[in-house]
Design a protein around this motif. Structure first.
Motif, PDB file in Angstrom:
ATOM      1  N   GLY A  73      17.157 -11.553   9.441  1.00  0.00           N
ATOM      2  CA  GLY A  73      16.137 -12.399   9.395  1.00  0.00           C
ATOM      3  C   GLY A  73      14.722 -11.763   9.755  1.00  0.00           C
ATOM      4  N   THR A  74      13.857 -12.410  10.031  1.00  0.00           N
ATOM      5  CA  THR A  74      12.286 -12.112  10.106  1.00  0.00           C
ATOM      6  C   THR A  74      11.805 -12.741  11.466  1.00  0.00           C
ATOM      7  OG1 THR A  74      11.549 -13.643   8.948  1.00  0.00           O
ATOM      8  CG2 THR A  74      12.055 -11.834   8.015  1.00  0.00           C
ATOM      9  N   GLY A  75      12.527 -12.230  12.524  1.00  0.00           N
ATOM     10  CA  GLY A  75      12.213 -12.791  13.750  1.00  0.00           C
ATOM     11  C   GLY A  75      11.526 -12.123  15.013  1.00  0.00           C
ATOM     12  N   ASP A  76      11.922 -12.288  16.168  1.00  0.00           N
ATOM     13  CA  ASP A  76      11.153 -11.900  17.309  1.00  0.00           C
ATOM     14  C   ASP A  76      11.280 -10.196  17.586  1.00  0.00           C
ATOM     15  OD1 ASP A  76       9.695 -14.129  19.044  1.00  0.00           O
ATOM     16  OD2 ASP A  76      11.834 -14.598  18.760  1.00  0.00           O
ATOM     17  N   ALA A  77      12.552  -9.722  17.064  1.00  0.00           N
ATOM     18  CA  ALA A  77      12.801  -8.367  17.219  1.00  0.00           C
ATOM     19  C   ALA A  77      12.046  -7.413  16.166  1.00  0.00           C
ATOM     20  CB  ALA A  77      14.426  -8.021  17.011  1.00  0.00           C
ATOM     21  N   ARG A 120      12.660 -12.402   1.186  1.00  0.00           N
ATOM     22  CA  ARG A 120      11.629 -12.759   2.460  1.00  0.00           C
ATOM     23  C   ARG A 120      11.732 -11.622   3.432  1.00  0.00           C
ATOM     24  NH1 ARG A 120      15.828 -16.660   1.629  1.00  0.00           N
ATOM     25  NH2 ARG A 120      14.996 -18.529   0.806  1.00  0.00           N
ATOM     26  N   ALA A 121      12.702 -10.762   3.609  1.00  0.00           N
ATOM     27  CA  ALA A 121      12.523  -9.523   4.571  1.00  0.00           C
ATOM     28  C   ALA A 121      11.436  -8.625   4.016  1.00  0.00           C
ATOM     29  CB  ALA A 121      13.825  -9.113   4.871  1.00  0.00           C
ATOM     30  N   GLN A 135       6.162  -6.124   4.187  1.00  0.00           N
ATOM     31  CA  GLN A 135       4.681  -5.944   3.532  1.00  0.00           C
ATOM     32  C   GLN A 135       3.444  -6.683   4.099  1.00  0.00           C
ATOM     33  OE1 GLN A 135       6.064  -7.136  -0.513  1.00  0.00           O
ATOM     34  NE2 GLN A 135       6.420  -5.066  -1.264  1.00  0.00           N
ATOM     35  N   ARG A 136       3.668  -7.827   4.537  1.00  0.00           N
ATOM     36  CA  ARG A 136       2.494  -8.465   5.142  1.00  0.00           C
ATOM     37  C   ARG A 136       2.171  -7.937   6.414  1.00  0.00           C
ATOM     38  NH1 ARG A 136       3.040 -15.137   5.582  1.00  0.00           N
ATOM     39  NH2 ARG A 136       0.826 -14.571   6.625  1.00  0.00           N
ATOM     40  N   VAL A 137       2.736  -7.087   7.109  1.00  0.00           N
ATOM     41  CA  VAL A 137       2.379  -6.359   8.394  1.00  0.00           C
ATOM     42  C   VAL A 137       2.200  -4.867   7.909  1.00  0.00           C
ATOM     43  CG1 VAL A 137       3.358  -8.036  10.061  1.00  0.00           C
ATOM     44  CG2 VAL A 137       4.783  -6.302   9.264  1.00  0.00           C
ATOM     45  N   ASN A 138       2.141  -4.475   6.690  1.00  0.00           N
ATOM     46  CA  ASN A 138       1.667  -3.291   6.276  1.00  0.00           C
ATOM     47  C   ASN A 138       2.820  -2.157   6.706  1.00  0.00           C
ATOM     48  OD1 ASN A 138      -0.755  -4.198   4.957  1.00  0.00           O
ATOM     49  ND2 ASN A 138      -1.663  -4.165   7.157  1.00  0.00           N
ATOM     50  N   VAL A 139       4.087  -2.394   6.458  1.00  0.00           N
ATOM     51  CA  VAL A 139       5.041  -1.560   6.797  1.00  0.00           C
ATOM     52  C   VAL A 139       5.518  -1.079   5.204  1.00  0.00           C
ATOM     53  CG1 VAL A 139       7.262  -0.935   7.563  1.00  0.00           C
ATOM     54  CG2 VAL A 139       5.874  -2.453   8.959  1.00  0.00           C
ATOM     55  N   HIS A 140       5.762   0.394   4.806  1.00  0.00           N
ATOM     56  CA  HIS A 140       5.879   0.879   3.703  1.00  0.00           C
ATOM     57  C   HIS A 140       7.438   0.449   3.486  1.00  0.00           C
ATOM     58  CE1 HIS A 140       5.373   3.482   0.267  1.00  0.00           C
ATOM     59  NE2 HIS A 140       6.530   3.803   0.407  1.00  0.00           N
ATOM     60  N   ILE A 141       7.925   0.102   2.382  1.00  0.00           N
ATOM     61  CA  ILE A 141       9.261   0.050   1.828  1.00  0.00           C
ATOM     62  C   ILE A 141       9.956   1.209   1.179  1.00  0.00           C
ATOM     63  CG2 ILE A 141      10.956  -1.185   0.793  1.00  0.00           C
ATOM     64  CD1 ILE A 141       9.511  -2.805   2.783  1.00  0.00           C
ATOM     65  N   LEU A 142      10.715   1.930   2.071  1.00  0.00           N
ATOM     66  CA  LEU A 142      11.278   3.254   1.773  1.00  0.00           C
ATOM     67  C   LEU A 142      12.483   2.949   0.693  1.00  0.00           C
ATOM     68  CD1 LEU A 142      11.497   4.796   5.445  1.00  0.00           C
ATOM     69  CD2 LEU A 142       9.860   5.234   3.476  1.00  0.00           C
TER      70      LEU A 142
END
Length: 373
Positions: free
Chosen positions: A218-222, A251-252, A257-264
Protein backbone atom coordinates in the motif's frame (compact mmCIF):
# COMPACT_ATOMS: atom_id res chain seq x y z
CA UNK A 1 60.82 5.94 -24.46
CA UNK A 2 59.44 5.30 -20.94
CA UNK A 3 55.68 5.32 -20.58
CA UNK A 4 54.17 8.43 -18.95
CA UNK A 5 51.02 8.91 -16.84
CA UNK A 6 49.53 10.88 -19.73
CA UNK A 7 50.07 7.86 -22.02
CA UNK A 8 48.27 5.56 -19.57
CA UNK A 9 45.32 7.89 -19.00
CA UNK A 10 44.91 8.51 -22.73
CA UNK A 11 44.81 4.75 -23.28
CA UNK A 12 42.34 4.14 -20.45
CA UNK A 13 40.03 6.83 -21.80
CA UNK A 14 39.04 4.34 -24.49
CA UNK A 15 37.10 2.37 -21.83
CA UNK A 16 33.56 3.68 -21.48
CA UNK A 17 31.07 2.91 -18.75
CA UNK A 18 28.02 1.57 -20.65
CA UNK A 19 25.57 2.88 -18.05
CA UNK A 20 27.00 6.34 -17.41
CA UNK A 21 27.97 6.94 -21.06
CA UNK A 22 31.43 8.40 -20.37
CA UNK A 23 34.96 7.04 -20.22
CA UNK A 24 36.44 5.91 -16.91
CA UNK A 25 39.05 8.70 -16.89
CA UNK A 26 36.48 11.47 -17.32
CA UNK A 27 34.33 9.85 -14.64
CA UNK A 28 37.26 9.92 -12.23
CA UNK A 29 37.36 6.15 -11.78
CA UNK A 30 41.14 5.88 -12.27
CA UNK A 31 43.00 6.40 -8.98
CA UNK A 32 46.52 5.97 -7.54
CA UNK A 33 48.32 5.75 -10.89
CA UNK A 34 51.98 4.86 -10.37
CA UNK A 35 54.78 3.97 -12.80
CA UNK A 36 57.94 2.22 -11.62
CA UNK A 37 60.17 1.63 -14.65
CA UNK A 38 58.19 -0.95 -16.68
CA UNK A 39 55.55 -1.63 -14.01
CA UNK A 40 52.27 0.31 -14.15
CA UNK A 41 49.77 0.13 -11.31
CA UNK A 42 46.46 1.89 -10.75
CA UNK A 43 43.03 1.47 -9.17
CA UNK A 44 39.68 1.55 -10.93
CA UNK A 45 37.10 2.73 -8.39
CA UNK A 46 33.57 1.89 -9.54
CA UNK A 47 30.32 3.33 -8.21
CA UNK A 48 29.03 -0.03 -6.94
CA UNK A 49 30.54 -3.41 -5.97
CA UNK A 50 27.75 -4.99 -8.01
CA UNK A 51 28.90 -3.47 -11.32
CA UNK A 52 28.32 -6.12 -14.02
CA UNK A 53 31.17 -4.68 -16.11
CA UNK A 54 33.79 -5.01 -13.34
CA UNK A 55 35.68 -7.96 -14.81
CA UNK A 56 35.47 -6.52 -18.33
CA UNK A 57 36.95 -3.22 -17.13
CA UNK A 58 39.83 -4.99 -15.40
CA UNK A 59 40.63 -7.25 -18.35
CA UNK A 60 40.39 -4.44 -20.93
CA UNK A 61 42.49 -2.04 -18.85
CA UNK A 62 45.18 -4.67 -18.34
CA UNK A 63 45.26 -5.47 -22.05
CA UNK A 64 45.31 -1.86 -23.29
CA UNK A 65 47.96 -0.61 -20.88
CA UNK A 66 50.02 -3.78 -21.32
CA UNK A 67 50.21 -3.06 -25.05
CA UNK A 68 51.92 0.30 -24.52
CA UNK A 69 55.59 0.50 -25.46
CA UNK A 70 57.82 0.15 -22.42
CA UNK A 71 55.22 -1.52 -20.20
CA UNK A 72 56.31 -4.88 -18.81
CA UNK A 73 53.77 -5.44 -16.04
CA UNK A 74 50.27 -4.09 -15.27
CA UNK A 75 48.63 -4.25 -11.84
CA UNK A 76 44.95 -3.22 -11.79
CA UNK A 77 43.10 -3.07 -8.47
CA UNK A 78 39.30 -2.98 -8.58
CA UNK A 79 37.47 -1.16 -5.77
CA UNK A 80 34.17 0.65 -5.37
CA UNK A 81 32.71 3.63 -3.54
CA UNK A 82 28.99 4.28 -3.83
CA UNK A 83 28.36 7.99 -4.50
CA UNK A 84 26.26 9.65 -1.81
CA UNK A 85 22.92 11.00 -3.03
CA UNK A 86 22.24 14.69 -2.66
CA UNK A 87 20.79 15.57 0.75
CA UNK A 88 18.29 18.41 0.86
CA UNK A 89 18.30 21.02 3.65
CA UNK A 90 15.23 19.24 5.09
CA UNK A 91 17.09 15.93 5.53
CA UNK A 92 18.12 15.42 9.17
CA UNK A 93 21.94 15.30 9.22
CA UNK A 94 22.01 12.47 11.75
CA UNK A 95 19.81 10.10 9.71
CA UNK A 96 22.06 7.32 8.38
CA UNK A 97 25.06 9.50 7.46
CA UNK A 98 27.21 6.40 6.85
CA UNK A 99 24.73 4.71 4.49
CA UNK A 100 25.40 5.46 0.84
CA UNK A 101 22.06 4.33 -0.57
CA UNK A 102 18.64 3.67 0.94
CA UNK A 103 16.43 1.67 -1.41
CA UNK A 104 12.75 0.99 -0.73
CA UNK A 105 11.18 -2.25 -1.98
CA UNK A 106 7.45 -1.71 -2.34
CA UNK A 107 4.25 -2.99 -3.89
CA UNK A 108 0.74 -1.69 -4.23
CA UNK A 109 -0.78 -4.85 -2.77
CA UNK A 110 0.10 -7.83 -0.62
CA UNK A 111 0.86 -11.35 -1.78
CA UNK A 112 3.23 -10.45 -4.62
CA UNK A 113 6.40 -11.66 -2.85
CA UNK A 114 7.78 -8.25 -1.97
CA UNK A 115 9.56 -9.47 1.19
CA UNK A 116 11.06 -12.39 -0.73
CA UNK A 117 12.39 -9.98 -3.35
CA UNK A 118 13.75 -7.62 -0.68
CA UNK A 119 15.59 -10.43 1.15
CA UNK A 120 17.12 -11.95 -1.96
CA UNK A 121 17.96 -8.56 -3.48
CA UNK A 122 19.92 -7.73 -0.32
CA UNK A 123 21.69 -11.10 -0.36
CA UNK A 124 22.60 -10.76 -4.05
CA UNK A 125 24.10 -7.30 -3.48
CA UNK A 126 26.11 -8.65 -0.54
CA UNK A 127 27.32 -11.60 -2.64
CA UNK A 128 28.79 -9.08 -5.09
CA UNK A 129 30.82 -7.53 -2.27
CA UNK A 130 28.55 -4.74 -1.03
CA UNK A 131 27.96 -3.90 2.63
CA UNK A 132 24.20 -4.35 2.99
CA UNK A 133 21.52 -3.89 5.63
CA UNK A 134 17.89 -5.02 5.46
CA UNK A 135 15.21 -3.12 7.39
CA UNK A 136 11.83 -4.82 7.74
CA UNK A 137 9.48 -1.83 7.89
CA UNK A 138 6.32 -3.93 7.66
CA UNK A 139 5.22 -3.19 11.23
CA UNK A 140 1.93 -5.09 11.15
CA UNK A 141 3.26 -8.18 9.40
CA UNK A 142 7.06 -8.52 9.68
CA UNK A 143 8.31 -11.39 7.51
CA UNK A 144 12.10 -11.15 7.64
CA UNK A 145 12.54 -12.92 11.04
CA UNK A 146 10.97 -16.04 9.51
CA UNK A 147 12.79 -15.69 6.20
CA UNK A 148 16.16 -15.56 7.99
CA UNK A 149 15.31 -17.99 10.79
CA UNK A 150 16.09 -15.48 13.55
CA UNK A 151 14.33 -15.39 16.91
CA UNK A 152 16.85 -13.76 19.26
CA UNK A 153 16.41 -10.19 20.40
CA UNK A 154 18.90 -7.48 19.39
CA UNK A 155 21.26 -6.00 21.98
CA UNK A 156 21.89 -2.32 22.71
CA UNK A 157 25.06 -0.24 22.88
CA UNK A 158 26.13 1.84 25.88
CA UNK A 159 24.52 4.91 24.30
CA UNK A 160 21.25 2.99 23.83
CA UNK A 161 21.58 2.33 20.11
CA UNK A 162 20.08 -0.95 18.89
CA UNK A 163 22.55 -3.38 17.35
CA UNK A 164 21.09 -5.11 14.28
CA UNK A 165 21.24 -8.88 14.07
CA UNK A 166 23.51 -10.39 11.43
CA UNK A 167 23.13 -13.38 9.13
CA UNK A 168 24.51 -14.32 5.71
CA UNK A 169 26.60 -11.15 5.78
CA UNK A 170 23.59 -8.84 6.19
CA UNK A 171 22.66 -6.51 9.03
CA UNK A 172 19.00 -7.08 9.88
CA UNK A 173 16.35 -5.25 11.88
CA UNK A 174 12.63 -5.95 12.30
CA UNK A 175 9.91 -5.36 14.85
CA UNK A 176 9.59 -9.15 14.78
CA UNK A 177 12.92 -9.35 16.64
CA UNK A 178 11.47 -7.27 19.47
CA UNK A 179 7.75 -7.99 19.76
CA UNK A 180 6.13 -11.29 20.77
CA UNK A 181 5.59 -13.17 17.52
CA UNK A 182 2.24 -14.51 18.77
CA UNK A 183 0.79 -11.08 19.56
CA UNK A 184 -0.69 -8.77 16.90
CA UNK A 185 0.54 -5.20 16.58
CA UNK A 186 -2.52 -3.01 17.14
CA UNK A 187 -1.21 0.50 16.51
CA UNK A 188 -2.58 3.64 14.96
CA UNK A 189 -0.72 5.26 12.07
CA UNK A 190 1.41 7.72 14.08
CA UNK A 191 2.93 4.86 16.11
CA UNK A 192 3.84 3.04 12.91
CA UNK A 193 5.61 6.14 11.63
CA UNK A 194 7.41 6.58 14.94
CA UNK A 195 8.70 3.00 14.86
CA UNK A 196 10.05 3.45 11.32
CA UNK A 197 11.87 6.58 12.50
CA UNK A 198 13.31 4.61 15.44
CA UNK A 199 14.68 2.00 13.05
CA UNK A 200 16.27 4.71 10.93
CA UNK A 201 17.76 6.89 13.65
CA UNK A 202 18.41 4.58 16.60
CA UNK A 203 19.82 1.43 15.00
CA UNK A 204 23.60 1.15 14.75
CA UNK A 205 23.72 0.38 11.03
CA UNK A 206 27.34 1.52 10.60
CA UNK A 207 28.85 1.96 7.14
CA UNK A 208 26.70 0.44 4.41
CA UNK A 209 26.65 0.63 0.63
CA UNK A 210 22.93 -0.23 0.60
CA UNK A 211 20.12 -0.30 3.13
CA UNK A 212 17.20 -2.22 1.64
CA UNK A 213 13.86 -1.29 3.22
CA UNK A 214 11.08 -3.87 2.98
CA UNK A 215 7.91 -1.76 3.07
CA UNK A 216 4.38 -2.98 3.82
CA UNK A 217 1.82 -3.15 1.00
CA UNK A 218 0.00 0.00 0.00
CA UNK A 219 0.80 3.70 0.35
CA UNK A 220 0.32 4.41 4.05
CA UNK A 221 2.14 5.70 7.10
CA UNK A 222 5.30 3.59 6.80
CA UNK A 223 5.89 4.74 3.22
CA UNK A 224 5.26 8.41 3.97
CA UNK A 225 7.45 8.36 7.08
CA UNK A 226 10.30 6.77 5.16
CA UNK A 227 10.27 9.26 2.28
CA UNK A 228 9.97 12.21 4.67
CA UNK A 229 12.65 11.03 7.11
CA UNK A 230 15.45 9.57 4.98
CA UNK A 231 17.31 10.48 1.77
CA UNK A 232 16.02 7.69 -0.47
CA UNK A 233 18.07 6.82 -3.53
CA UNK A 234 15.01 5.24 -5.08
CA UNK A 235 12.37 2.53 -4.98
CA UNK A 236 12.01 -0.92 -6.52
CA UNK A 237 8.40 -1.91 -7.31
CA UNK A 238 7.36 -5.58 -7.17
CA UNK A 239 4.41 -7.02 -9.08
CA UNK A 240 3.05 -10.26 -10.47
CA UNK A 241 1.94 -10.54 -14.11
CA UNK A 242 -1.83 -10.43 -13.69
CA UNK A 243 -3.83 -7.25 -14.31
CA UNK A 244 -5.19 -6.86 -10.76
CA UNK A 245 -1.64 -6.64 -9.37
CA UNK A 246 -0.51 -4.24 -12.07
CA UNK A 247 -3.31 -1.79 -11.27
CA UNK A 248 -2.05 -1.54 -7.68
CA UNK A 249 1.52 -1.15 -8.92
CA UNK A 250 0.51 2.07 -10.66
CA UNK A 251 -0.79 3.47 -7.35
CA UNK A 252 2.45 2.67 -5.56
CA UNK A 253 4.46 4.11 -8.41
CA UNK A 254 2.47 7.35 -8.48
CA UNK A 255 2.91 7.76 -4.72
CA UNK A 256 6.71 7.64 -5.00
CA UNK A 257 6.70 9.94 -8.01
CA UNK A 258 4.55 12.52 -6.19
CA UNK A 259 7.15 12.73 -3.42
CA UNK A 260 10.03 12.88 -5.94
CA UNK A 261 11.47 9.41 -5.29
CA UNK A 262 13.25 7.91 -8.29
CA UNK A 263 11.90 4.56 -9.54
CA UNK A 264 14.88 2.23 -9.94
CA UNK A 265 12.97 -0.58 -11.57
CA UNK A 266 10.00 -2.91 -11.76
CA UNK A 267 10.40 -6.59 -10.82
CA UNK A 268 7.93 -9.21 -12.02
CA UNK A 269 7.71 -12.00 -9.45
CA UNK A 270 6.13 -15.44 -10.07
CA UNK A 271 6.56 -14.70 -13.76
CA UNK A 272 6.46 -18.32 -14.97
CA UNK A 273 6.79 -21.92 -13.84
CA UNK A 274 9.09 -24.60 -15.30
CA UNK A 275 7.50 -28.04 -14.96
CA UNK A 276 9.76 -30.71 -13.45
CA UNK A 277 8.10 -33.39 -15.55
CA UNK A 278 7.87 -31.84 -19.01
CA UNK A 279 10.50 -29.09 -18.71
CA UNK A 280 8.17 -26.59 -20.39
CA UNK A 281 7.50 -23.03 -19.28
CA UNK A 282 3.98 -22.35 -18.02
CA UNK A 283 2.68 -18.79 -17.57
CA UNK A 284 0.36 -19.43 -14.64
CA UNK A 285 -0.45 -15.78 -13.90
CA UNK A 286 -0.47 -14.51 -17.51
CA UNK A 287 2.79 -13.28 -19.04
CA UNK A 288 4.63 -10.13 -19.97
CA UNK A 289 2.47 -7.84 -17.84
CA UNK A 290 5.35 -6.44 -15.83
CA UNK A 291 7.51 -5.63 -18.83
CA UNK A 292 4.58 -4.05 -20.68
CA UNK A 293 3.63 -1.98 -17.62
CA UNK A 294 7.22 -0.76 -17.21
CA UNK A 295 7.31 0.33 -20.85
CA UNK A 296 3.96 2.12 -20.54
CA UNK A 297 5.03 3.86 -17.33
CA UNK A 298 8.48 4.78 -18.63
CA UNK A 299 10.40 3.00 -15.88
CA UNK A 300 13.14 0.32 -16.11
CA UNK A 301 12.11 -3.33 -16.16
CA UNK A 302 14.88 -5.02 -14.18
CA UNK A 303 13.89 -8.67 -14.45
CA UNK A 304 11.50 -11.51 -13.83
CA UNK A 305 11.63 -14.22 -11.17
CA UNK A 306 10.27 -17.71 -11.82
CA UNK A 307 7.76 -19.39 -9.54
CA UNK A 308 9.74 -22.11 -7.77
CA UNK A 309 8.93 -24.21 -4.72
CA UNK A 310 12.52 -23.76 -3.52
CA UNK A 311 11.95 -20.02 -3.06
CA UNK A 312 8.98 -20.58 -0.75
CA UNK A 313 10.63 -23.48 1.06
CA UNK A 314 13.85 -21.53 1.59
CA UNK A 315 12.00 -18.55 3.01
CA UNK A 316 10.05 -20.75 5.44
CA UNK A 317 13.24 -22.54 6.48
CA UNK A 318 15.20 -19.35 7.15
CA UNK A 319 17.45 -19.74 4.10
CA UNK A 320 16.38 -17.44 1.22
CA UNK A 321 17.05 -18.74 -2.28
CA UNK A 322 20.25 -16.78 -2.93
CA UNK A 323 21.77 -18.08 0.33
CA UNK A 324 20.41 -21.62 0.01
CA UNK A 325 21.58 -22.32 -3.55
CA UNK A 326 23.70 -19.52 -5.06
CA UNK A 327 24.18 -21.51 -8.28
CA UNK A 328 20.48 -22.01 -9.02
CA UNK A 329 18.56 -20.38 -11.85
CA UNK A 330 16.41 -18.38 -9.44
CA UNK A 331 19.52 -17.10 -7.61
CA UNK A 332 20.92 -16.04 -11.00
CA UNK A 333 17.68 -14.13 -11.67
CA UNK A 334 18.00 -12.28 -8.36
CA UNK A 335 21.66 -11.53 -9.07
CA UNK A 336 20.83 -10.02 -12.46
CA UNK A 337 18.09 -7.91 -10.87
CA UNK A 338 20.42 -6.75 -8.08
CA UNK A 339 23.08 -5.66 -10.57
CA UNK A 340 20.50 -3.76 -12.63
CA UNK A 341 19.19 -2.02 -9.52
CA UNK A 342 22.75 -1.16 -8.44
CA UNK A 343 23.52 0.26 -11.90
CA UNK A 344 20.31 2.30 -11.99
CA UNK A 345 21.03 3.61 -8.49
CA UNK A 346 24.49 4.80 -9.53
CA UNK A 347 23.16 6.42 -12.70
CA UNK A 348 20.38 8.25 -10.86
CA UNK A 349 22.69 9.44 -8.08
CA UNK A 350 25.43 10.68 -10.38
CA UNK A 351 22.93 12.50 -12.61
CA UNK A 352 21.35 14.12 -9.54
CA UNK A 353 24.73 15.17 -8.16
CA UNK A 354 25.77 16.63 -11.52
CA UNK A 355 22.49 18.55 -11.68
CA UNK A 356 23.03 19.91 -8.18
CA UNK A 357 26.56 21.03 -9.07
CA UNK A 358 25.26 22.74 -12.20
CA UNK A 359 22.59 24.52 -10.15
CA UNK A 360 25.23 25.58 -7.65
CA UNK A 361 27.42 26.93 -10.47
CA UNK A 362 24.50 28.90 -11.89
CA UNK A 363 23.72 30.29 -8.44
CA UNK A 364 27.37 31.28 -7.90
CA UNK A 365 27.54 33.02 -11.28
CA UNK A 366 24.29 34.84 -10.60
CA UNK A 367 25.59 35.98 -7.21
CA UNK A 368 28.84 37.21 -8.78
CA UNK A 369 26.88 39.13 -11.42
CA UNK A 370 24.71 40.75 -8.77
CA UNK A 371 27.77 41.75 -6.73
CA UNK A 372 29.49 43.22 -9.78
CA UNK A 373 26.42 45.27 -10.64
Amino acid sequence: MPVTPEDVLKTLSAIRDPDLGKDIVTLGFVKDLAIDEGRVSFTIELTTPACPAKETFQETATELVGALEGVEEVDVTMTSRAPQPHRTPDTPPDILPEVAHIIAVASGKGGVGKSTVAANLALALAADGARVGLLDADIYGPSQPIMFGLKEQPQATADRKILPLEKYGLKLMSLGFIADERMPVIWRGPLVGKMVQEFLANVEWGELDYLIVDLPPGTGDAQLTLVQSAPLSGAVIVTTPQEVALEDVVRALRMFQRVNVHILGLVENMAYFICDECGKRHDIFSSGGGRAAAEDLGIPFVGEIPLEAAVCEGGDAGTPAVAADPGSAVAAAFTEIARSVAANTSIATMKENVSQRELADISDKRRETEEDS
